[in-house]
Design an enzyme around this catalytic site. Structure first.
Site, PDB file in Angstrom:
ATOM      1  N   CYS A 137       6.148  -0.753  -9.766  1.00  0.00           N
ATOM      2  CA  CYS A 137       6.760  -1.486  -8.664  1.00  0.00           C
ATOM      3  C   CYS A 137       8.187  -1.882  -9.020  1.00  0.00           C
ATOM      4  CB  CYS A 137       5.962  -2.754  -8.362  1.00  0.00           C
ATOM      5  SG  CYS A 137       4.339  -2.440  -7.656  1.00  0.00           S
ATOM      6  N   CYS A 189       0.873  -1.158   0.000  1.00  0.00           N
ATOM      7  CA  CYS A 189       0.000   0.000   0.000  1.00  0.00           C
ATOM      8  C   CYS A 189       0.918   1.217   0.000  1.00  0.00           C
ATOM      9  CB  CYS A 189      -0.899  -0.019   1.231  1.00  0.00           C
ATOM     10  SG  CYS A 189      -2.318   1.063   1.093  1.00  0.00           S
ATOM     11  N   CYS A 205      -4.271  -1.000  -2.162  1.00  0.00           N
ATOM     12  CA  CYS A 205      -4.806   0.341  -2.400  1.00  0.00           C
ATOM     13  C   CYS A 205      -4.604   0.678  -3.867  1.00  0.00           C
ATOM     14  CB  CYS A 205      -4.179   1.383  -1.483  1.00  0.00           C
ATOM     15  SG  CYS A 205      -2.496   1.850  -1.847  1.00  0.00           S
TER      16      CYS A 205
END
Length: 166
Positions: free
Chosen positions: A96, A12, A88
């Site tokens: 990422c 998140c 989220c």
């Protein structure tokens, strides 16, 4: 059935609420079959006290909870992840890091209880609601016979869980 322990990284943005609660629920309900960790792309540096309350009610140890960067899990000595779950929408949309071992990734979106405005009781109720929603998805994860599925089927199963209404 395999004795493999599956490692899950729950992401998140702030790593202060949803990812912390998901980490605790996976570790408790996983009963050693799963080992969860949580992190954030832009950690707040502190765990929300209402998340700590929810985790404590579950019986999960709270003394080691901390808001941490996902960079910790890109280091050579970090545990190899089997799954990456974003909880989220902000984290799901971010680029990422490249995770060693190419773990299966899925998105399980939940509203942010930390964004709730109002009395402490109102906030506490929002955290309880989200924690229960996360619990329902984690319970579905626990039912998967992962050792009987190939990677595409696991990815589909995780996405299906994520797409189900909370």
């Amino acid at each position: 059935m395999t004795d493999k322990t599956y490692h899950i990284l729950v992401l998140c943005t702030g790593n202060s609420a949803r990812s912390i609660m998901a980490e605790a629920l996976i570790n408790i309900l996983g009963q050693g079959r799963f080992r969860a960790f949580s992190a954030g792309s832009h950690p707040t540096g502190k765990v929300n006290p209402f998340a700590v309350e929810q985790v404590a009610v579950l019986g999960y140890p709270t003394d080691a909870l901390r808001s941490k960067s996902w960079d910790e899990f890109t280091q050579p000595d970090a545990p190899a992840m089997d799954f990456i779950l974003t909880v989220c929408d902000n984290a799901a949309g971010e680029v990422c890091p490249v995770w060693p071992g190419q773990p299966v990734a899925a998105h399980w979106g939940f509203e942010d209880p930390a964004a709730v405005v109002g009395s402490d009781e109102y906030k506490r109720e929002a955290f309880h609601t989200i924690c229960q929603q996360i619990r329902r998805k984690v319970e579905q994860l626990m039912k998967l016979q992962l050792d009987e599925l190939d990677l595409p089927a696991i990815k589909q199963a995780l996405q299906t869980i994520g797409n189900q209404p909370v």
